[in-house]
Design a protein around this motif. Structure first.
Motif, PDB file in Angstrom:
ATOM      1  N   ARG A 173     -22.023  -5.357 -30.275  1.00 10.55           N
ATOM      2  CA  ARG A 173     -22.315  -6.732 -30.679  1.00 10.55           C
ATOM      3  C   ARG A 173     -23.510  -7.295 -29.918  1.00 10.55           C
ATOM      4  NH1 ARG A 173     -15.886  -8.480 -31.209  1.00 10.55           N
ATOM      5  NH2 ARG A 173     -15.445  -6.847 -32.757  1.00 10.55           N
ATOM      6  N   GLY A 174     -23.702  -6.803 -28.688  1.00 12.90           N
ATOM      7  CA  GLY A 174     -24.885  -7.217 -27.936  1.00 12.90           C
ATOM      8  C   GLY A 174     -26.168  -6.734 -28.597  1.00 12.90           C
ATOM      9  N   LYS A 175     -26.145  -5.543 -29.177  1.00 15.34           N
ATOM     10  CA  LYS A 175     -27.323  -5.038 -29.884  1.00 15.34           C
ATOM     11  C   LYS A 175     -27.672  -5.923 -31.071  1.00 15.34           C
ATOM     12  CE  LYS A 175     -25.897  -0.824 -30.611  1.00 15.34           C
ATOM     13  NZ  LYS A 175     -25.913   0.570 -31.112  1.00 15.34           N
ATOM     14  N   LYS A 457     -15.658  -4.057 -39.519  1.00 15.50           N
ATOM     15  CA  LYS A 457     -15.952  -5.080 -40.526  1.00 15.50           C
ATOM     16  C   LYS A 457     -16.567  -6.324 -39.907  1.00 15.50           C
ATOM     17  CE  LYS A 457     -12.663  -3.873 -44.170  1.00 15.50           C
ATOM     18  NZ  LYS A 457     -11.537  -4.365 -45.011  1.00 15.50           N
ATOM     19  N   PHE A 458     -16.027  -6.719 -38.753  1.00 12.23           N
ATOM     20  CA  PHE A 458     -16.581  -7.911 -38.105  1.00 12.23           C
ATOM     21  C   PHE A 458     -18.050  -7.700 -37.748  1.00 12.23           C
ATOM     22  CE2 PHE A 458     -17.686 -10.135 -34.168  1.00 12.23           C
ATOM     23  CZ  PHE A 458     -17.528 -11.450 -34.584  1.00 12.23           C
ATOM     24  N   GLU A 459     -18.408  -6.541 -37.197  1.00 11.93           N
ATOM     25  CA  GLU A 459     -19.788  -6.266 -36.836  1.00 11.93           C
ATOM     26  C   GLU A 459     -20.667  -6.148 -38.076  1.00 11.93           C
ATOM     27  OE1 GLU A 459     -19.521  -2.835 -34.376  1.00 11.93           O
ATOM     28  OE2 GLU A 459     -18.411  -3.892 -32.804  1.00 11.93           O
ATOM     29  N   HIS A 460     -20.092  -5.644 -39.163  1.00 13.91           N
ATOM     30  CA  HIS A 460     -20.848  -5.594 -40.423  1.00 13.91           C
ATOM     31  C   HIS A 460     -21.230  -7.001 -40.861  1.00 13.91           C
ATOM     32  CE1 HIS A 460     -21.866  -4.840 -44.623  1.00 13.91           C
ATOM     33  NE2 HIS A 460     -20.947  -5.729 -44.961  1.00 13.91           N
ATOM     34  N   ALA A 465     -24.845 -11.691 -41.217  1.00 10.97           N
ATOM     35  CA  ALA A 465     -25.167 -13.089 -40.910  1.00 10.97           C
ATOM     36  C   ALA A 465     -26.506 -13.205 -40.193  1.00 10.97           C
ATOM     37  CB  ALA A 465     -24.056 -13.700 -40.054  1.00 10.97           C
ATOM     38  N   SER A 466     -26.790 -12.278 -39.278  1.00 13.72           N
ATOM     39  CA  SER A 466     -28.064 -12.329 -38.557  1.00 13.72           C
ATOM     40  C   SER A 466     -29.238 -12.073 -39.493  1.00 13.72           C
ATOM     41  CB  SER A 466     -28.063 -11.311 -37.412  1.00 13.72           C
ATOM     42  OG  SER A 466     -28.133  -9.995 -37.899  1.00 13.72           O
ATOM     43  N   LEU A 467     -29.086 -11.133 -40.428  1.00 14.12           N
ATOM     44  CA  LEU A 467     -30.153 -10.855 -41.393  1.00 14.12           C
ATOM     45  C   LEU A 467     -30.373 -12.034 -42.333  1.00 14.12           C
ATOM     46  CD1 LEU A 467     -29.317  -7.131 -42.255  1.00 14.12           C
ATOM     47  CD2 LEU A 467     -31.164  -7.973 -40.809  1.00 14.12           C
ATOM     48  N   TRP A 468     -29.274 -12.657 -42.751  1.00 17.30           N
ATOM     49  CA  TRP A 468     -29.406 -13.854 -43.591  1.00 17.30           C
ATOM     50  C   TRP A 468     -30.089 -14.979 -42.811  1.00 17.30           C
ATOM     51  CZ3 TRP A 468     -29.534 -15.023 -48.438  1.00 17.30           C
ATOM     52  CH2 TRP A 468     -28.844 -14.254 -49.383  1.00 17.30           C
ATOM     53  N   ALA A 469     -29.734 -15.128 -41.541  1.00 17.25           N
ATOM     54  CA  ALA A 469     -30.330 -16.185 -40.723  1.00 17.25           C
ATOM     55  C   ALA A 469     -31.830 -15.962 -40.542  1.00 17.25           C
ATOM     56  CB  ALA A 469     -29.631 -16.254 -39.368  1.00 17.25           C
ATOM     57  N   LEU A 501     -28.820 -22.417 -37.911  1.00 14.89           N
ATOM     58  CA  LEU A 501     -28.945 -21.005 -38.277  1.00 14.89           C
ATOM     59  C   LEU A 501     -29.001 -20.119 -37.037  1.00 14.89           C
ATOM     60  CD1 LEU A 501     -31.543 -21.079 -41.205  1.00 14.89           C
ATOM     61  CD2 LEU A 501     -29.160 -20.362 -41.347  1.00 14.89           C
ATOM     62  N   ASN A 502     -29.790 -20.543 -36.064  1.00 17.26           N
ATOM     63  CA  ASN A 502     -30.029 -19.683 -34.911  1.00 17.26           C
ATOM     64  C   ASN A 502     -28.916 -19.747 -33.881  1.00 17.26           C
ATOM     65  OD1 ASN A 502     -32.649 -18.764 -35.801  1.00 17.26           O
ATOM     66  ND2 ASN A 502     -33.352 -20.824 -35.402  1.00 17.26           N
ATOM     67  N   LEU A 503     -28.103 -20.785 -33.930  1.00 13.77           N
ATOM     68  CA  LEU A 503     -26.925 -20.823 -33.075  1.00 13.77           C
ATOM     69  C   LEU A 503     -25.723 -20.172 -33.741  1.00 13.77           C
ATOM     70  CD1 LEU A 503     -27.026 -24.419 -31.522  1.00 13.77           C
ATOM     71  CD2 LEU A 503     -27.490 -22.249 -30.385  1.00 13.77           C
ATOM     72  N   SER A 504     -25.813 -19.959 -35.060  1.00  9.76           N
ATOM     73  CA  SER A 504     -24.649 -19.456 -35.787  1.00  9.76           C
ATOM     74  C   SER A 504     -24.256 -18.052 -35.347  1.00  9.76           C
ATOM     75  CB  SER A 504     -24.938 -19.467 -37.297  1.00  9.76           C
ATOM     76  OG  SER A 504     -26.027 -18.616 -37.602  1.00  9.76           O
ATOM     77  N   VAL A 505     -25.242 -17.197 -35.067  1.00 15.12           N
ATOM     78  CA  VAL A 505     -24.947 -15.797 -34.748  1.00 15.12           C
ATOM     79  C   VAL A 505     -24.192 -15.693 -33.426  1.00 15.12           C
ATOM     80  CG1 VAL A 505     -25.955 -13.525 -34.355  1.00 15.12           C
ATOM     81  CG2 VAL A 505     -26.951 -15.041 -36.051  1.00 15.12           C
ATOM     82  N   VAL A 506     -24.724 -16.350 -32.387  1.00 10.93           N
ATOM     83  CA  VAL A 506     -24.022 -16.297 -31.101  1.00 10.93           C
ATOM     84  C   VAL A 506     -22.716 -17.078 -31.172  1.00 10.93           C
ATOM     85  CG1 VAL A 506     -25.169 -18.320 -30.104  1.00 10.93           C
ATOM     86  CG2 VAL A 506     -24.370 -16.500 -28.606  1.00 10.93           C
ATOM     87  N   SER A 507     -22.655 -18.112 -32.019  1.00  9.44           N
ATOM     88  CA  SER A 507     -21.409 -18.880 -32.172  1.00  9.44           C
ATOM     89  C   SER A 507     -20.316 -18.033 -32.802  1.00  9.44           C
ATOM     90  CB  SER A 507     -21.662 -20.130 -33.008  1.00  9.44           C
ATOM     91  OG  SER A 507     -22.606 -20.965 -32.399  1.00  9.44           O
ATOM     92  N   ILE A 508     -20.696 -17.144 -33.733  1.00  7.37           N
ATOM     93  CA  ILE A 508     -19.710 -16.265 -34.364  1.00  7.37           C
ATOM     94  C   ILE A 508     -19.085 -15.342 -33.326  1.00  7.37           C
ATOM     95  CG2 ILE A 508     -19.436 -14.356 -36.000  1.00  7.37           C
ATOM     96  CD1 ILE A 508     -21.552 -15.716 -37.743  1.00  7.37           C
ATOM     97  N   VAL A 509     -19.924 -14.786 -32.440  1.00  5.35           N
ATOM     98  CA  VAL A 509     -19.415 -13.882 -31.406  1.00  5.35           C
ATOM     99  C   VAL A 509     -18.505 -14.632 -30.445  1.00  5.35           C
ATOM    100  CG1 VAL A 509     -20.076 -12.366 -29.512  1.00  5.35           C
ATOM    101  CG2 VAL A 509     -21.422 -12.395 -31.600  1.00  5.35           C
ATOM    102  N   ILE A 510     -18.951 -15.801 -29.998  1.00  4.25           N
ATOM    103  CA  ILE A 510     -18.124 -16.599 -29.077  1.00  4.25           C
ATOM    104  C   ILE A 510     -16.828 -17.012 -29.754  1.00  4.25           C
ATOM    105  CG2 ILE A 510     -18.022 -18.758 -27.764  1.00  4.25           C
ATOM    106  CD1 ILE A 510     -21.032 -18.503 -27.343  1.00  4.25           C
ATOM    107  N   GLY A 511     -16.913 -17.398 -31.029  1.00  6.25           N
ATOM    108  CA  GLY A 511     -15.715 -17.782 -31.763  1.00  6.25           C
ATOM    109  C   GLY A 511     -14.737 -16.643 -31.904  1.00  6.25           C
TER     110      GLY A 511
END
Length: 566
Positions: A173-175, A457-460, A465-469, A501-511
């Motif tokens: 997930r860090g990658k 699935k979660f990493e997929h 989400a990152s590509l969409w962002a 958009l740019n906070l969403s990716v790290v927010s998903i991981v934290i969530g």
């Protein structure tokens, strides 16, 4: 008669007794017969003396016969007017003739930072006090050390397990986070269409840490030590030195290990097999560290290399006659591209591009070489155990992908490199950069959606989400903002959308981490409650309790009234 008739609004004159000229459409404000610079624009008086024009204006404002006969005409060419990339930096509120920058900014088009300020994502932040900076550094180092120790402990504890270890999950997930913020960070550096509010600029300062760009570590220390001030040249030296230093150390350790084994063989050492096994283990760990460092710094190394390429220079005319021109480096307008120093760095950057191509090619070869060894078995349990026993560097690159997509991390490297290449070379204002970048974003988004290379699935969905962002970042930034009274609200809306958009990716991981933590606590509490009930039920039979055998032999429907009765 001591002067000619006054000019109408939007007209100006060059001679006290001459004709009036129509005001240019871009950047100039014409009133009272002379020209001033509008807010949001910049001109440079290097080849025209601004004092001559100021004396001419003073002469025009003399409404009697005592005017100066030596300054009745202005025959010099005006400087060329340019719209500032970020218009709020060029305020021109103190001197609207020569122009002035906003507080904290200086230089060509007000893109540099004044003393006492440091740059982050194109914005100048005031330097913190030293104790604040020291607390930040200590806090970040403590968090990194604690995280590394926790991952090491977790990996050792779960090394023999068939399931994914916490280290594998964290690195996977860090990658994804790294790939996202390295692209977006460079994109923000070239993004001039959005005016960031003060609060959101502070958010960008912290998100810059997620890029893992080693040169940015020296940004705040440059507030206290002038020698650490960053330029594209020093960033290039730092960026290209790290991989070559890491490769040199790795090669030296490899050669030293082989020399030790060779001497042991010649000496007939009794524990030769044990030494060779230990050397293989050291090689594996050393190769893992090498791959990890090179992988993390690859995108930033590419960026500082591309920033010195020839097309990364931008040509400007200094006067309206275009008789004086200058070529400046887009990443730092204080650097003249026509100097001998810059030409040497440009040649060095073209030479360093061999690493840009060579690193993914070398990784692809290593992956292909080890692929056949690591997927020989077909049954699920053996394959899972085989993944656990893979070399650490191989697990870092391939563990989160399905076996047939062992090469997908190379595609990710190419994606990160290609999506920043054109933006750095031509800037986001170029239609070529906008078009090609959007096309590339769509292509990589479609590839990931079509093939679904990731196991989890979660990493997929996190990668999706990152590509969409990334795509939506570019799409929002490519929409031109009309110059109307409502443009401020549109800019604010765009800023909010980009931040979300740019906070969403790290927010998903934290969530996800928070959800797993709550789920774990809930299960622990539930298990403790059930254990308490059963322990009471399995107590002394003479006290009206029931034995464990009675509970075990009872069906769920029979057990319910027993529990209720108890």
């Amino acid at each position: 008669m001591f002067r000619a008739c006054f000019c109408q609004e939007d007209y100006y004159r060059r001679e006290r007794f001459g004709a009036c000229h129509l005001c240019p459409d871009v950047g100039m404000n014409c009133s009272n017969d002379y020209v001033t610079l509008k807010s949001g624009y910049y001109w440079n008086w290097s080849y025209t003396d601004v004092n001559i024009y100021k004396k001419f204006i003073l002469n025009l404002q003399t409404f009697k016969d005592s005017y100066d006969n030596h300054t009745v005409n202005f025959t010099e060419p005006f400087p060329m007017v340019y719209e500032c990339p970020t218009r709020f930096k060029c305020v021109n509120d103190i001197d609207n003739i020569e122009g002035n920058c906003a507080k904290g900014y200086s230089g060509w088009m007000c893109t540099a930072c004044q003393d006492g300020f440091f740059p982050v994502l194109g914005y100048c932040h005031r330097c913190p006090k030293f104790w604040v900076f020291l607390v930040e550094v200590v806090g970040i180092l403590c968090l990194c050390v604690c995280f590394a120790l926790y991952l090491t402990y977790s990996y050792r504890r779960e090394a023999s397990s068939d399931d994914r270890s916490i280290v594998d999950i964290a690195l996977s997930r860090g990658k994804i986070l790294l790939g996202f913020y390295q692209i977006v960070g460079e994109f923000w550096d070239s993004l001039y269409t959005v005016h960031w509010s003060y609060a959101l600029k502070n958010v960008s300062e912290w998100l810059r840490l997620l890029e893992f760009n080693f040169s940015t570590i020296l940004i705040k220390p440059s507030c206290f030590i002038g020698l650490l001030t960053l330029t594209p040249y020093t960033e290039f030296i730092i960026g290209i030195s790290i991989p070559f230093l890491v490769l040199f150390i790795t090669a030296a350790v490899y050669l030293l290990g082989h020399w030790i084994i060779l001497r042991s063989r010649l000496a007939g050492a009794s524990d030769l097999t044990q030494r060779e096994s230990r050397l293989r283990e050291i090689k594996d760990k050393l190769l893992t560290v090498t791959v990890l460092i090179l992988f993390v710094t690859y995108t930033s190394t590419c960026n500082v290399t591309f920033a010195l390429f020839g097309p990364a220079c931008e040509n400007f005319s200094l006067n309206e006659n275009k008789t004086h021109n200058v070529s400046l480096l887009r990443s730092d307008y204080s650097i003249d591209c026509n100097t001998a120093t810059h030409r040497r760095y440009e040649i060095a950057s073209y030479t360093a591009s061999a690493y840009v191509i060579g690193f993914p090619a070398a990784l692809l070869y290593l992956l292909w070489k080890n692929f056949s060894v690591n997927i020989q078995t077909s049954d699920t349990t053996s394959r899972s155990r085989n993944r656990t026993n893979r070399q650490w560097w191989f697990r870092f690159l391939c563990e989160n992908y399905k076996d047939r997509f062992w090469f997908w991390e190379i595609i990710e490297l190419v994606r990160k490199m290609s999506q920043t290449f054109l933006v750095i070379l031509f800037g986001w204002s170029s239609s070529l950069s906008i078009t090609v970048s959007l096309i590339l974003a769509v292509i990589f988004l479609c590839l990931h959606t079509s093939y679904s290379p990731m196991r989890d699935k979660f990493e997929h969905y996190l990668q999706l989400a990152s590509l969409w962002a990334i795509f939506l970042n570019m799409l929002v930034a490519s929409v031109p903002i009309p110059n109307t009274s409502d443009s401020v609200y549109l800019q604010t809306g765009m800023t909010i959308v980009l931040i979300l958009l740019n906070l969403s990716v790290v927010s998903i991981v934290i969530g996800k981490v928070f959800f797993n933590l709550v789920k774990f606590i809930y299960k622990s509490c539930s298990c403790s409650c059930v254990s308490s009930v059963f322990s009471r039920m399995c107590g002394n039979h003479n006290d009206g309790s029931y034995s464990a055998s009675e509970i075990e032999d009872s069906s769920p429907t029979e057990l319910t009234p027993l529990v209720q009765e108890r």
